[in-house]
Design a protein around this motif. Structure first.
Motif, PDB file in Angstrom:
ATOM      1  N   GLY A  77       1.244  -1.008  -0.328  1.00 43.31           N
ATOM      2  CA  GLY A  77      -0.471   0.400   0.050  1.00 43.31           C
ATOM      3  C   GLY A  77       0.446   1.906  -0.248  1.00 43.31           C
ATOM      4  O   GLY A  77       0.284   2.234   0.270  1.00 43.31           O
ATOM      5  N   GLY A  78       2.203   1.373  -0.081  1.00 44.82           N
ATOM      6  CA  GLY A  78       2.923   2.535  -0.351  1.00 44.82           C
ATOM      7  C   GLY A  78       3.425   2.479  -1.688  1.00 44.82           C
ATOM      8  O   GLY A  78       3.043   2.258  -2.394  1.00 44.82           O
ATOM      9  N   VAL A  79       4.157   3.954  -1.894  1.00 50.67           N
ATOM     10  CA  VAL A  79       4.858   5.115  -2.372  1.00 50.67           C
ATOM     11  C   VAL A  79       6.434   4.158  -3.329  1.00 50.67           C
ATOM     12  O   VAL A  79       6.977   3.683  -1.209  1.00 50.67           O
ATOM     13  CB  VAL A  79       4.574   5.968  -2.521  1.00 50.67           C
ATOM     14  N   GLU A  80       6.369   4.204  -4.180  1.00 48.54           N
ATOM     15  CA  GLU A  80       7.781   3.548  -4.604  1.00 48.54           C
ATOM     16  C   GLU A  80       8.822   4.496  -4.179  1.00 48.54           C
ATOM     17  O   GLU A  80       9.904   4.129  -3.296  1.00 48.54           O
ATOM     18  CB  GLU A  80       8.213   3.388  -5.827  1.00 48.54           C
ATOM     19  N   ALA A  81       8.974   5.371  -4.106  1.00 47.68           N
ATOM     20  CA  ALA A  81      10.029   6.587  -3.830  1.00 47.68           C
ATOM     21  C   ALA A  81       8.815   8.309  -3.735  1.00 47.68           C
ATOM     22  O   ALA A  81       8.010   7.736  -4.316  1.00 47.68           O
ATOM     23  CB  ALA A  81      10.981   6.811  -4.650  1.00 47.68           C
ATOM     24  N   LEU A  82       9.414   8.603  -2.486  1.00 49.75           N
ATOM     25  CA  LEU A  82       9.726  10.463  -2.426  1.00 49.75           C
ATOM     26  C   LEU A  82       9.693  10.856  -2.551  1.00 49.75           C
ATOM     27  O   LEU A  82      11.507  10.473  -2.448  1.00 49.75           O
ATOM     28  CB  LEU A  82       8.576  10.228  -0.480  1.00 49.75           C
ATOM     29  N   VAL A  83      10.285  12.018  -3.644  1.00 52.42           N
ATOM     30  CA  VAL A  83      10.788  12.848  -4.835  1.00 52.42           C
ATOM     31  C   VAL A  83      10.992  14.416  -3.737  1.00 52.42           C
ATOM     32  O   VAL A  83       9.470  14.571  -4.459  1.00 52.42           O
ATOM     33  CB  VAL A  83      11.275  12.639  -5.683  1.00 52.42           C
TER      34      VAL A  83
END
Length: 157
Positions: A77-83
């Protein structure tokens, strides 16, 4: 079209007091070429929110993304990356640290936080005191949103 294999959440910059997500649309192109979905996150800027409110907005935006587009999230349920870029790197990293802190403490609030697997901070400010001194040296400390958004004086950054 292919289904995206992961989502990148991008947090725009703007010196804590300006910037809008639409200004960063072109940032998504390399990620889209890698078959990633991209969410360019907006947040309240100073004077509508200080840094704490901006960090909170990042969490709200990630939770809204996970709730409205679960098909883009990974198996956890997560995002691959926070940029994040510039001040967006700063507040994005602060959000990641809040998630990590909640995880280490087994905090009950962790279940309401969207997992983030990678954090990429681009051209960010990571020592607010040093950057404030830099702004003072350039004579822009009274004009910049940094002091107002991050705290009333360098001892509270």
């Amino acid at each position: 079209p292919l289904s995206p294999n992961g989502v990148i959440a991008f947090v725009h910059g703007g010196a804590w007091g300006s910037g809008q997500p639409w200004m960063y649309r072109l940032v998504s192109l390399p990620f889209l070429a890698m078959n990633k979905a991209v969410a360019i996150i907006g947040y309240r800027t100073y004077p509508d929110a200080d840094v704490n409110g901006q960090v909170q907005d990042i969490g709200f935006a990630l939770n809204a993304l996970a709730g409205e587009r679960p098909d883009l999230m990974d198996g956890e349920g997560g995002v691959e990356a926070l940029v994040g870029h510039s001040s967006g790197a700063h507040i994005g990293l602060l959000h990641v640290l809040e998630v990590a802190n909640a995880s280490m403490k087994n905090d009950d609030t962790l279940h309401s936080m969207t997992p983030i697997h990678k954090c990429i901070a681009l051209s960010g400010v990571y020592c607010i005191n040093s950057h404030y001194e830099y702004e003072k040296g350039r004579g822009v400390d009274q004009l910049s949103a940094l002091r107002a958004a991050c705290g009333p004086d360098e001892h509270q950054f």
